[in-house]
Design a protein around this motif. Structure first.
Motif, PDB file in Angstrom:
ATOM      1  N   SER A   1      -6.986 -28.016 -83.886  1.00  0.00           N
ATOM      2  CA  SER A   1      -5.750 -27.956 -84.164  1.00  0.00           C
ATOM      3  C   SER A   1      -5.009 -26.478 -84.030  1.00  0.00           C
ATOM      4  CB  SER A   1      -5.473 -28.647 -85.549  1.00  0.00           C
ATOM      5  OG  SER A   1      -5.984 -27.775 -86.639  1.00  0.00           O
ATOM      6  N   LEU A   2      -3.732 -26.793 -83.899  1.00  0.00           N
ATOM      7  CA  LEU A   2      -2.749 -25.756 -83.914  1.00  0.00           C
ATOM      8  C   LEU A   2      -1.756 -26.090 -84.739  1.00  0.00           C
ATOM      9  CD1 LEU A   2      -2.825 -25.022 -79.913  1.00  0.00           C
ATOM     10  CD2 LEU A   2      -3.975 -23.622 -81.510  1.00  0.00           C
ATOM     11  N   PRO A   3      -1.038 -24.607 -85.343  1.00  0.00           N
ATOM     12  CA  PRO A   3      -0.055 -24.960 -86.406  1.00  0.00           C
ATOM     13  C   PRO A   3       1.094 -25.664 -86.074  1.00  0.00           C
ATOM     14  CG  PRO A   3      -0.546 -22.604 -85.909  1.00  0.00           C
ATOM     15  CD  PRO A   3      -1.409 -23.340 -85.100  1.00  0.00           C
TER      16      PRO A   3
ATOM     17  N   ASN B   1      -6.031 -16.967 -78.259  1.00  0.00           N
ATOM     18  CA  ASN B   1      -4.677 -16.263 -77.753  1.00  0.00           C
ATOM     19  C   ASN B   1      -3.472 -17.144 -78.088  1.00  0.00           C
ATOM     20  OD1 ASN B   1      -6.763 -14.890 -76.454  1.00  0.00           O
ATOM     21  ND2 ASN B   1      -5.604 -14.948 -74.404  1.00  0.00           N
ATOM     22  N   LEU B   2      -3.468 -18.538 -77.641  1.00  0.00           N
ATOM     23  CA  LEU B   2      -2.189 -19.223 -77.889  1.00  0.00           C
ATOM     24  C   LEU B   2      -1.880 -19.317 -79.482  1.00  0.00           C
ATOM     25  CD1 LEU B   2       0.239 -20.770 -77.029  1.00  0.00           C
ATOM     26  CD2 LEU B   2      -1.255 -22.745 -76.898  1.00  0.00           C
ATOM     27  N   ARG B   3      -2.910 -19.604 -80.133  1.00  0.00           N
ATOM     28  CA  ARG B   3      -2.937 -19.667 -81.577  1.00  0.00           C
ATOM     29  C   ARG B   3      -2.273 -18.459 -82.418  1.00  0.00           C
ATOM     30  NH1 ARG B   3      -4.992 -22.497 -85.760  1.00  0.00           N
ATOM     31  NH2 ARG B   3      -6.545 -23.440 -84.304  1.00  0.00           N
ATOM     32  N   TYR B   4      -2.723 -17.226 -81.835  1.00  0.00           N
ATOM     33  CA  TYR B   4      -2.291 -15.797 -82.175  1.00  0.00           C
ATOM     34  C   TYR B   4      -0.673 -15.972 -82.057  1.00  0.00           C
ATOM     35  CZ  TYR B   4      -7.040 -14.782 -82.499  1.00  0.00           C
ATOM     36  OH  TYR B   4      -8.373 -14.512 -82.986  1.00  0.00           O
ATOM     37  N   THR B   5      -0.296 -16.390 -81.058  1.00  0.00           N
ATOM     38  CA  THR B   5       1.244 -16.280 -80.877  1.00  0.00           C
ATOM     39  C   THR B   5       2.114 -17.141 -81.876  1.00  0.00           C
ATOM     40  OG1 THR B   5       1.674 -18.213 -79.147  1.00  0.00           O
ATOM     41  CG2 THR B   5       0.858 -15.979 -78.224  1.00  0.00           C
ATOM     42  N   TYR B   6       1.373 -17.934 -82.497  1.00  0.00           N
ATOM     43  CA  TYR B   6       2.070 -18.703 -83.636  1.00  0.00           C
ATOM     44  C   TYR B   6       2.115 -18.178 -85.005  1.00  0.00           C
ATOM     45  CZ  TYR B   6       1.874 -22.485 -79.971  1.00  0.00           C
ATOM     46  OH  TYR B   6       1.971 -23.286 -78.984  1.00  0.00           O
TER      47      TYR B   6
ATOM     48  N   LEU C   1      -8.479 -19.226 -74.413  1.00  0.00           N
ATOM     49  CA  LEU C   1      -7.073 -19.194 -74.331  1.00  0.00           C
ATOM     50  C   LEU C   1      -6.247 -20.098 -75.362  1.00  0.00           C
ATOM     51  CD1 LEU C   1      -7.256 -19.341 -70.322  1.00  0.00           C
ATOM     52  CD2 LEU C   1      -6.328 -17.448 -71.739  1.00  0.00           C
ATOM     53  N   VAL C   2      -6.862 -21.001 -75.636  1.00  0.00           N
ATOM     54  CA  VAL C   2      -5.924 -21.980 -76.462  1.00  0.00           C
ATOM     55  C   VAL C   2      -6.006 -21.840 -77.620  1.00  0.00           C
ATOM     56  CG1 VAL C   2      -5.360 -24.392 -76.865  1.00  0.00           C
ATOM     57  CG2 VAL C   2      -5.981 -23.684 -74.480  1.00  0.00           C
TER      58      VAL C   2
ATOM     59  N   PRO D   1       3.240 -13.855 -74.783  1.00  0.00           N
ATOM     60  CA  PRO D   1       2.436 -13.967 -73.704  1.00  0.00           C
ATOM     61  C   PRO D   1       1.006 -14.329 -74.177  1.00  0.00           C
ATOM     62  CG  PRO D   1       2.965 -11.838 -73.921  1.00  0.00           C
ATOM     63  CD  PRO D   1       4.051 -12.381 -74.732  1.00  0.00           C
ATOM     64  N   TRP D   2       0.456 -15.395 -73.762  1.00  0.00           N
ATOM     65  CA  TRP D   2      -0.773 -15.640 -74.239  1.00  0.00           C
ATOM     66  C   TRP D   2      -1.828 -16.142 -73.073  1.00  0.00           C
ATOM     67  CZ3 TRP D   2      -2.610 -20.460 -72.806  1.00  0.00           C
ATOM     68  CH2 TRP D   2      -1.778 -21.386 -72.347  1.00  0.00           C
ATOM     69  N   LEU D   3      -1.216 -16.364 -71.753  1.00  0.00           N
ATOM     70  CA  LEU D   3      -2.162 -16.578 -70.891  1.00  0.00           C
ATOM     71  C   LEU D   3      -2.707 -15.341 -69.857  1.00  0.00           C
ATOM     72  CD1 LEU D   3      -3.532 -18.893 -69.069  1.00  0.00           C
ATOM     73  CD2 LEU D   3      -1.711 -18.878 -67.487  1.00  0.00           C
ATOM     74  N   MET D   4      -3.608 -14.626 -70.558  1.00  0.00           N
ATOM     75  CA  MET D   4      -4.048 -13.414 -69.933  1.00  0.00           C
ATOM     76  C   MET D   4      -5.163 -13.715 -68.959  1.00  0.00           C
ATOM     77  SD  MET D   4      -3.254 -11.145 -73.335  1.00  0.00           S
ATOM     78  CE  MET D   4      -2.380 -12.590 -74.339  1.00  0.00           C
TER      79      MET D   4
END
Length: 117
Positions: free
Chosen positions: A10-12, A110-115, A106-107, A32-35
């Protein structure tokens, strides 16, 4: 295509927010998250059915046949399942683990950290 790996987490944010980020991973709105790593390419969004489904082309130049499917649901926290599919020949266990770990990083990192998590 054969399914070689799949993970659910899950993601928030709600599914529609995650959908927007996955459907256009370069439109990061200051997050940015897709590094990409060496040997990786920017995926093309092949299918986008808001807010429940995104399918990417391959991340890996060495496996252009790979597809990554994201199934999303949830009005609050998003339930996200990614599924990795490839054409034969099926990669060995080590390569499948590496590919799956990379999608997860990535998901679900990385993406979670952006939330903010």
């Amino acid at each position: 295509m054969d399914v070689v790996a799949s993970r659910l987490n899950s993601l928030p944010p709600p599914a529609w927010v995650v959908f927007d980020d996955l459907a256009d991973p370069l439109q990061h709105n200051g997050r940015p998250w897709l590094m990409l790593l060496d040997g990786e390419t920017i995926p093309t969004t092949l299918v986008a059915e808001r807010p429940t489904l995104v399918v990417w082309s391959s991340l890996w130049a060495s496996r252009p046949d790979a597809r990554i499917r994201f199934d999303l649901e949830g009005p609050m926290d998003a339930s996200v399942r990614w599924t990795l599919m490839v054409d034969p020949p099926i990669p060995g266990d080590e390569e499948m683990r590496r590919m799956g770990t990379r999608i997860g990083d990535l998901v679900f990192a990385n993406l979670r950290y952006t939330y903010g998590q």
